[in-house]
Write an enzyme that holds these catalytic residues in place. Structure first.
Site, mmCIF file in Angstrom:
data_model
loop_
_atom_site.group_PDB
_atom_site.id
_atom_site.type_symbol
_atom_site.label_atom_id
_atom_site.label_comp_id
_atom_site.label_asym_id
_atom_site.label_seq_id
_atom_site.Cartn_x
_atom_site.Cartn_y
_atom_site.Cartn_z
ATOM 1 N N GLU A 1 -67.468 6.556 -18.261
ATOM 2 C CA GLU A 1 -66.509 7.036 -17.260
ATOM 3 C C GLU A 1 -65.484 7.959 -17.924
ATOM 4 O OE1 GLU A 1 -64.883 4.023 -14.698
ATOM 5 O OE2 GLU A 1 -63.100 5.183 -14.214
ATOM 6 N N ARG B 1 -50.608 41.436 -12.635
ATOM 7 C CA ARG B 1 -49.219 41.341 -12.176
ATOM 8 C C ARG B 1 -48.317 42.162 -13.101
ATOM 9 N NH1 ARG B 1 -46.142 40.073 -7.710
ATOM 10 N NH2 ARG B 1 -44.122 39.220 -8.347
ATOM 11 N N GLY C 1 -58.259 4.332 -16.688
ATOM 12 C CA GLY C 1 -57.522 3.755 -17.800
ATOM 13 C C GLY C 1 -56.410 4.736 -18.123
HETATM 14 C C1 LIG Z 1 -56.619 9.330 -6.790
HETATM 15 C C2 LIG Z 1 -56.985 8.028 -7.433
HETATM 16 C C3 LIG Z 1 -58.316 7.622 -7.416
HETATM 17 C C4 LIG Z 1 -58.676 6.403 -7.982
HETATM 18 N N1 LIG Z 1 -59.995 5.977 -7.901
HETATM 19 C C5 LIG Z 1 -60.281 4.706 -8.272
HETATM 20 C C6 LIG Z 1 -61.578 4.171 -8.023
HETATM 21 O O1 LIG Z 1 -62.476 4.859 -7.514
HETATM 22 N N2 LIG Z 1 -61.814 2.880 -8.348
HETATM 23 C C7 LIG Z 1 -60.857 2.076 -8.910
HETATM 24 O O2 LIG Z 1 -61.118 0.923 -9.161
HETATM 25 N N3 LIG Z 1 -59.606 2.572 -9.166
HETATM 26 C C8 LIG Z 1 -59.307 3.846 -8.851
HETATM 27 N N4 LIG Z 1 -58.042 4.335 -9.084
HETATM 28 C C9 LIG Z 1 -57.038 3.457 -9.670
HETATM 29 C C10 LIG Z 1 -56.603 3.824 -11.082
HETATM 30 O O3 LIG Z 1 -57.626 3.567 -11.993
HETATM 31 C C11 LIG Z 1 -55.312 3.028 -11.339
HETATM 32 O O4 LIG Z 1 -54.289 3.643 -10.592
HETATM 33 C C12 LIG Z 1 -54.949 2.934 -12.798
HETATM 34 O O5 LIG Z 1 -55.874 2.129 -13.475
HETATM 35 C C13 LIG Z 1 -53.551 2.380 -13.018
HETATM 36 O O6 LIG Z 1 -53.388 1.181 -12.318
HETATM 37 P P1 LIG Z 1 -52.091 0.987 -11.385
HETATM 38 O O7 LIG Z 1 -51.991 2.169 -10.505
HETATM 39 O O8 LIG Z 1 -52.164 -0.333 -10.742
HETATM 40 O O9 LIG Z 1 -50.867 1.032 -12.373
HETATM 41 P P2 LIG Z 1 -50.242 -0.218 -13.168
HETATM 42 O O10 LIG Z 1 -51.342 -1.037 -13.718
HETATM 43 O O11 LIG Z 1 -49.240 -0.862 -12.301
HETATM 44 O O12 LIG Z 1 -49.507 0.519 -14.356
HETATM 45 C C14 LIG Z 1 -48.260 1.188 -14.142
HETATM 46 C C15 LIG Z 1 -47.822 1.860 -15.447
HETATM 47 O O13 LIG Z 1 -47.660 0.860 -16.457
HETATM 48 C C16 LIG Z 1 -48.390 1.241 -17.613
HETATM 49 N N5 LIG Z 1 -48.880 0.049 -18.321
HETATM 50 C C17 LIG Z 1 -49.506 -1.019 -17.768
HETATM 51 N N6 LIG Z 1 -49.844 -1.885 -18.746
HETATM 52 C C18 LIG Z 1 -49.424 -1.347 -19.910
HETATM 53 C C19 LIG Z 1 -49.488 -1.754 -21.286
HETATM 54 N N7 LIG Z 1 -50.067 -2.903 -21.646
HETATM 55 N N8 LIG Z 1 -48.950 -0.937 -22.222
HETATM 56 C C20 LIG Z 1 -48.380 0.245 -21.867
HETATM 57 N N9 LIG Z 1 -48.282 0.668 -20.606
HETATM 58 C C21 LIG Z 1 -48.810 -0.115 -19.629
HETATM 59 C C22 LIG Z 1 -49.551 2.083 -17.091
HETATM 60 O O14 LIG Z 1 -50.071 2.908 -18.100
HETATM 61 C C23 LIG Z 1 -48.851 2.851 -15.985
HETATM 62 O O15 LIG Z 1 -48.205 3.971 -16.530
HETATM 63 C C24 LIG Z 1 -57.678 5.590 -8.581
HETATM 64 C C25 LIG Z 1 -56.355 6.021 -8.619
HETATM 65 C C26 LIG Z 1 -56.002 7.209 -8.051
HETATM 66 C C27 LIG Z 1 -54.546 7.617 -8.069
#
Ligand SMILES: Cc1cc2nc3c(=O)[nH]c(=O)nc-3n(C[C@H](O)[C@H](O)[C@H](O)COP(=O)(O)OP(=O)(O)OC[C@H]3O[C@@H](n4cnc5c(N)ncnc54)[C@H](O)[C@@H]3O)c2cc1C
Length: 381
Positions: free
Chosen positions: A244, A270, A366
């Site tokens: 991925e 431009r 990730g």
């Molecule tokens: C347009 C879009 C499409 C997507 N498509 C899919 C999909 O098809 N399938 C799917 O399953 N998911 C999908 N996702 C989800 C995406 O993988 C997650 O948004 C992402 O993994 C982050 O999870 P979260 O949004 O819950 O953030 P959180 O887990 O709440 O994290 C918030 C912040 O805290 C930081 N953080 C968390 N833990 C730690 C740590 N231990 N150390 C340092 N920093 C940390 C993160 O890096 C982030 O900056 C999609 C997201 C978007 C926006």
């Protein structure tokens, strides 16, 4: 810089994909942005040409390339025309396919894969939940046995292809007491009672890809829709995340390169103070820096793809490729927006959209923080 990893068959394949992008994807882009999804006919046309079945064995209707350079070429060409179509199709052909092919029962593969490869059925993968995406092991969706079936309850969010996809791979907790070792993967199909979709989510960019919340209310899933072994889902996900991430990295770079090329053209046309803006030393240097970053990153990505083909590509390599390319992509495109001036902030300009489309790549697949965490762990911390 001349790339050296491709053979004539990859170049031929690239021109077939480029034709598909010119004749089918690009003309449908505005409509897709408006309706927040590409028409299924675009998928069918990609399917007809074998693009969607690159990871699917021929016996199940695929084109089984067994050479990741083809995946790379397909992703690169898609990213040039639409990052959103790239995301939707990459989730399908490059991310979901290995789960179905490696872990699906023969019954499941025979039933789903021909339509999958033909673009008749679209796939998505639901890992993330509203409560958190990064801490995957804490997911709350459950699956409990019920005779030969499993009953799934819970929800997922941000799922690409979630609103229209017919095949959704769902990560669910099967052994509550076992943490990461208590998660299994199931295929939930369109039409299963209790499987509902929320609204199409309003994103900052990539409007042409559909992203939705999914709800599972006592969804009864037959035993043959379990992927692999019970409680092994977390391991399966960890095994497949490097693919991925390399796929995302390829797209990030191709998207940035395209934005850069369009910016170079703009900087030649431009004019300000009676001469092309690109001839001002500052902008020339900015463009020179972006060209260098892109070439150096391309050399790394080509090496990554060859390592993947040779079986030496590691999870840490994937983490490096993912965070680095998404950072380069965002930096390069931000510099490009600046060169476009006010037009760079107008939605009708591709560069403005590219800037919006790029932002998510530092978050998904990730987050970049987690990529650095993985790299740091390998350094012994
Ligand atoms: C347009 C879009 C499409 C997507 N498509 C899919 C999909 O098809 N399938 C799917 O399953 N998911 C999908 N996702 C989800 C995406 O993988 C997650 O948004 C992402 O993994 C982050 O999870 P979260 O949004 O819950 O953030 P959180 O887990 O709440 O994290 C918030 C912040 O805290 C930081 N953080 C968390 N833990 C730690 C740590 N231990 N150390 C340092 N920093 C940390 C993160 O890096 C982030 O900056 C999609 C997201 C978007 C926006």
């Amino acid at each position: 810089m001349q790339r050296s990893i491709f053979e004539p068959e990859h170049e031929e394949f690239r021109s077939a994909v480029a034709t598909f992008c010119d004749r089918t994807a690009a003309p449908n882009l505005e409509k897709a942005i408006e309706q927040r999804v590409f028409d299924r006919d675009v998928w069918r046309q990609a399917g007809e040409q074998g693009f969607l079945g690159l990871e699917v064995p021929e016996e199940f209707g695929g084109s089984q390339a067994d050479d990741y350079r083809f995946n790379m070429v397909f992703a690169e060409e898609l990213a040039k025309v639409s990052m959103g179509l790239n995301s939707s199709m990459q989730i399908h052909f490059d991310i979901c396919a290995p789960y179905l092919v490696d872990l699906g029962t023969t019954e499941l593969k025979t039933r789903l894969l021909p339509d999958f490869a033909a673009g008749e059925k679209v796939a998505g993968i639901g890992m993330t939940e509203a409560g958190g995406g990064t801490d995957l092991a804490a997911l709350k969706t459950t699956a409990v046995p019920d005779g030969d079936n499993w009953i799934i309850n819970g929800s997922k969010t941000f799922i690409t292809n979630g609103y229209t996809g017919e095949i959704i791979i769902v990560a669910a907790r099967t052994s509550p007491e076992k943490g990461a070792r208590g998660i299994s993967l199931f295929v939930v199909e369109e039409g299963m009672p209790g499987f509902e979709r929320g609204r199409k989510l309003e994103k900052v960019g990539q409007h042409e890809s559909d992203t939705a919340e999914l709800f599972f209310n006592n969804v009864s899933v037959p035993g043959e829709n379990l992927l692999g072994e019970v409680d092994s889902g977390f391991i399966y996900m960890m095994e497949r995340l490097p693919q991925e991430r390399i796929g995302c990295a390829i797209s990030n770079l191709a998207h940035a390169k395209q934005a850069f090329l369009e910016t170079v053209e703009y900087a030649k046309e431009r004019e300000a103070f009676g001469k092309p803006i690109g001839s001002f030393q500052h902008l020339k240097f900015v463009l020179a820096e972006q060209a260098t970053k892109l070439d150096v990153t391309q050399a790394f990505m080509d090496e990554c793809v060859m390592a993947k083909i040779n079986g030496t590509f590691s999870a840490t390599d994937a983490a490096k490729a993912k965070w680095w390319t998404s950072q380069v992509q965002n930096d390069v495109i931000d510099a490009c927006v600046q060169i476009f001036g006010g037009y760079g902030y107008m939605n009708e300009y591709r560069i403005a959209r590219a800037w919006q489309d790029a932002r998510v790549t530092k978050i998904w697949a990730g987050s970049n923080e987690i990529m650095k965490e993985l790299i740091g762990r390998e350094l012994g911390f």
